[in-house]
Write an enzyme that holds these catalytic residues in place. Structure first.
Site, PDB file in Angstrom:
ATOM      1  N   SER A   1     -24.243 -51.915  -8.806  1.00 35.41           N
ATOM      2  CA  SER A   1     -24.987 -52.628  -7.763  1.00 35.41           C
ATOM      3  C   SER A   1     -24.261 -52.418  -6.446  1.00 35.41           C
ATOM      4  CB  SER A   1     -25.035 -54.128  -8.099  1.00 35.41           C
ATOM      5  OG  SER A   1     -25.452 -54.895  -6.985  1.00 35.41           O
TER       6      SER A   1
ATOM      7  N   TYR B   1     -20.227 -61.743 -10.431  1.00 35.88           N
ATOM      8  CA  TYR B   1     -21.146 -60.601 -10.396  1.00 35.88           C
ATOM      9  C   TYR B   1     -20.519 -59.436  -9.635  1.00 35.88           C
ATOM     10  CZ  TYR B   1     -25.566 -58.064  -9.954  1.00 35.88           C
ATOM     11  OH  TYR B   1     -26.557 -57.115 -10.032  1.00 35.88           O
TER      12      TYR B   1
ATOM     13  N   LYS C   1     -19.528 -55.692 -11.243  1.00 38.47           N
ATOM     14  CA  LYS C   1     -20.134 -54.453 -10.767  1.00 38.47           C
ATOM     15  C   LYS C   1     -19.107 -53.532 -10.118  1.00 38.47           C
ATOM     16  CE  LYS C   1     -24.248 -55.359 -12.225  1.00 38.47           C
ATOM     17  NZ  LYS C   1     -24.844 -54.582 -13.338  1.00 38.47           N
TER      18      LYS C   1
END
Length: 288
Positions: A156, A169, A173
């Site tokens: 991402s 998160y 990533k």
């Protein structure tokens, strides 16, 4: 086919896609089938994986569903065995896509349970996928000499964006980005391609299926509607990048701009992200 040109990795592949029940994973599986690939659609949600299979077989494609919790290495090993059995040979393309969303709370407030859950799927999932499938892809050359091999890891723009209140998160990533770069270096010269996908907002159900605060969910859904690409567009762009031998796929302009600013002015980039977050937090209607 043009003589002397190698076949494309995403065409006629024997492909394994994790998280294929919805979102980008389903889009990858369906697009691969359009390109003449046979697809193993794995997901922790068996019904969702089967729906993707039916979407493929309903148009004449070839696919099967396999249950897999990517956070468990034994499940990923079983997925590899099932794929080899179904294909009748080793897979040639593996897409480590399964992932979840998490965010809305700062470091020190977000629970360690949410940290473990997010890292278990988003980071350990691709680690397990690369750990299990890389040796298989390495050994598949003499067996399938005409079909090039590859791995796509879905990261991402969060991997380099460092958005506040998205630490777990972001960290997961960022790990996938580093994993992919390292794997690409290790596989250089072997004929096995590696691509890491780093989109910004994509129109999927990741917000609804993740652990995200209501306020952050509302903001993310707005951005998805206003600026998000479709999952199908992202999957097509990534597969085309992989076919060209590209390591990085950033399908949106904002991801490319952010990536270049972060590379050349990292402190300015991070400071600006923080200031923008504080400014948005001060807007009317935002609760702390």
């Amino acid at each position: 086919m043009i003589l002397g040109r190698s076949p494309k990795r995403s065409h006629g592949a024997s492909a394994v896609v994790t998280g294929a029940g919805s979102g980008i994973g389903a889009a990858f599986a369906i697009e691969l089938a359009r390109r003449g690939s046979a697809v193993v659609c794995s997901d922790i949600d068996d019904d969702a994986a089967q729906r993707t299979v039916e979407a493929i077989t309903g148009t004449g494609g070839r696919a099967t569903a396999v249950h897999c919790d990517v956070a468990k290495v034994d499940d990923v090993a079983a997925l590899a065995d099932a794929a080899q059995s179904w294909f009748g040979h080793s897979p040639t393309l593996v897409i480590n896509n399964a992932g979840v969303g998490a965010g809305g709370e700062p470091i020190g407030t977000m629970s360690l349970d949410d940290w473990n859950w997010t890292l278990g799927i988003n980071l350990w999932g691709p680690i397990h996928g690369c750990h299990v499938f890389t040796p298989i892809l390495r050994e598949a050359g003499p067996e399938q000499p005409r079909q090039p091999r590859g791995i796509i890891n879905v990261a991402s723009a969060a991997s380099f964006g460092a958005a506040p209140e998205m630490a777990a998160y972001n960290v997961s990533k960022a790990g996938v980005l580093s994993l992919s770069e390292t794997l690409a270096a290790e596989l250089s010269g072997t004929g096995i391609g590696v691509t890491v996908l780093c989109p910004t907002f994509v129109k999927t159900n990741i917000v609804e299926s993740g652990r995200i605060t209501a306020q952050s969910s509302d903001a993310a859904n707005l951005l998805m509607r206003w600026t998000g690409l479709s999952a199908g567009r992202v999957a097509r762009d990534c597969l085309d990048t992989h076919d060209r031998g590209g390591l990085y796929c950033m399908p949106q302009l904002d991801a490319k701009i952010g990536w270049n600013i972060k590379r050349f002015a990292p402190e300015t980039f991070t400071r600006t992200i923080g200031l923008a977050f504080r400014a948005s937090a001060a807007l009317p209607g935002r609760a702390d």
